[in-house]
Write an enzyme that holds these catalytic residues in place. Structure first.
Site, short mmCIF file in Angstrom:
data_model
loop_
_atom_site.label_atom_id
_atom_site.label_comp_id
_atom_site.label_asym_id
_atom_site.label_seq_id
_atom_site.Cartn_x
_atom_site.Cartn_y
_atom_site.Cartn_z
CG ASN A 108 -1.79 1.18 1.34
OD1 ASN A 108 -2.44 1.62 0.24
ND2 ASN A 108 -1.78 2.01 2.42
CG HIS A 110 -0.61 6.13 4.68
ND1 HIS A 110 -1.86 6.33 4.72
CD2 HIS A 110 -0.10 7.04 5.62
CE1 HIS A 110 -2.27 7.05 5.65
NE2 HIS A 110 -1.25 7.74 6.45
CB SER A 137 5.38 5.16 4.20
OG SER A 137 5.60 6.26 4.78
CG ASP A 146 -3.01 3.76 6.47
OD1 ASP A 146 -2.96 2.99 5.67
OD2 ASP A 146 -3.64 4.71 7.00
C1 GAR Z 1 -2.68 9.04 -2.62
O1 GAR Z 1 -2.10 10.12 -2.10
C2 GAR Z 1 -2.60 7.91 -1.73
O2 GAR Z 1 -1.42 7.84 -1.21
C3 GAR Z 1 -3.80 8.08 -0.78
O3 GAR Z 1 -4.79 8.49 -1.94
C4 GAR Z 1 -4.27 9.12 -2.75
C5 GAR Z 1 -4.61 8.15 -4.14
O4 GAR Z 1 -4.39 8.98 -5.07
N1 GAR Z 1 -3.87 7.12 -0.17
C6 GAR Z 1 -4.34 6.84 1.24
O5 GAR Z 1 -4.57 7.81 1.88
C7 GAR Z 1 -4.36 5.27 1.85
N2 GAR Z 1 -4.34 5.54 3.15
P1 GAR Z 1 -4.54 8.24 -6.58
O6 GAR Z 1 -5.78 7.85 -6.86
O7 GAR Z 1 -4.52 9.42 -7.59
O8 GAR Z 1 -3.26 7.41 -6.59
#
Ligand code: GAR
Length: 316
Positions: A108, A110, A137, A146
């Site tokens: 994942n 984060h 991360s 997470d």
């Molecule tokens: C990203 O910033 C990712 O790190 C976050 O959601 C966004 C998705 O953007 N994820 C989390 O917060 C997970 N806990 P994307 O759909 O453009 O990749």
């Protein structure tokens, strides 16, 4: 090179998925994306993946129990032949069954420097705390949200006047680079000689009175002051192979194994007919099978008084 097959789960925009997908266009990339799935059929990332010729699956989770929905996703991943799962902005908690089924196979990304700021609103929390740096991360997914071993991080400086949005936009650039690099390292680590040796070592040294020595430049495993039951070979005489040599437990077993799977088993030079080489560098090693082979090999050479010890150990 056989590429690792990765299924990507998204919930929306899918820019991290896109970063993984475009990195995989490089010939040297050790993974390929075999499926992009979303818990929202209208997720914009699905349309992008489809346009790039990747298989997609979109279904809303609404009205389904968590484990029930996860079973549907799991079936899609398996049908696509995925060996690994990359969560990329997948905003769903996962059922323990799903996490267990992909143990050590699911990553994942984060947007924080874990263990700081798990969950949501990570950018604002980093700004409010007065941190000099935020970041992102990549970690192995475990049952806790997470959580799980962190494989890579990129710190991103917080600028004066940063808002959650300006900071998130900069962190996203870092995310796109970190994710594909970390995923590539992760899918190839199981082909690295040191990782393979450690794995063999872990199994071999758990055997009663096992010890490791070095012989002819090869790490080998034997009963203390006794015979050897396993050899780890890495590019021996320049053959380019990483393999485990074990003693066979029946006459003609060497020939039978080689005939059944000639890509994996081979006759090790200088070892005679009662040893067999098992390649560990094919990327699909069944470690339960390796453990069985090592135990059987140990049984071939262990003194009688130790065999009883193994019987007891195997009962647990
Ligand atoms: C990203 O910033 C990712 O790190 C976050 O959601 C966004 C998705 O953007 N994820 C989390 O917060 C997970 N806990 P994307 O759909 O453009 O990749």
């Amino acid at each position: 090179m056989q590429r690792a097959k990765v299924g990507v789960l998204i919930s929306g925009r899918g820019s991290n998925m896109a970063a993984l997908l475009y990195a995989a266009k490089a010939e040297s990339c050790p993974y390929e994306i075999v499926l992009v799935a979303a818990n929202d059929p209208d997720a914009p990332g699905l349309a992008l993946a489809a346009a790039e010729g990747i298989a997609t699956f979109g279904q809303s989770h609404k009205g389904l129990k968590r484990a029930e929905f996860d079973r549907i996703i799991d079936a899609q991943l398996r049908a696509a032949g995925a060996d690994y799962v990359a969560l990329a902005g997948y905003m769903r908690l996962l059922s323990p069954e799903f996490v267990g089924a992909w143990e050590n196979r699911m990553l994942n990304i984060h947007p924080s420097l874990l263990p700081k700021y798990k969950g949501l609103d990570t950018h604002q929390r980093a700004i409010d705390a007065g941190d000099s740096h935020a970041g992102c991360s990549v970690h192995i997914v475990t049952a806790e949200l997470d959580d799980g071993p962190v494989l890579g991080q990129t710190p991103v400086a917080i600028l004066p006047g940063d808002t959650a949005d300006t900071l998130a936009a900069r962190i996203l650039i870092a995310e796109h680079q970190l994710y594909s690099r970390t995923l590539a390292d992760f899918v190839t680590r199981e082909r690295q000689p040191d990782w393979l040796l450690n794995k063999v070592r872990e199994i071999a040294l758990a055997m009663p009175q096992a010890e490791e020595t070095l012989s002819h430049g090869m790490p080998c495993f034997g009963v203390a002051k006794g015979k050897k039951f396993g050899w780890f070979t890495r590019d021996h005489h320049g053959d380019g192979i990483i393999a485990l040599l074990v003693k066979t437990s029946a006459p003609d077993e060497q020939a039978t194994l080689i005939e059944a799977d000639p890509a994996r088993y081979y006759r090790p030079a200088y070892f005679g007919n009662d040893w067999v080489g098992i390649r560990l560098d094919l990327g699909d090693t069944d470690w339960d099978h390796i453990a069985i082979r090592l135990r059987a090999s140990w049984r071939q050479i262990a003194p009688k008084k130790l065999l009883g010890l193994m019987d007891i150990a195997e009962e647990f």
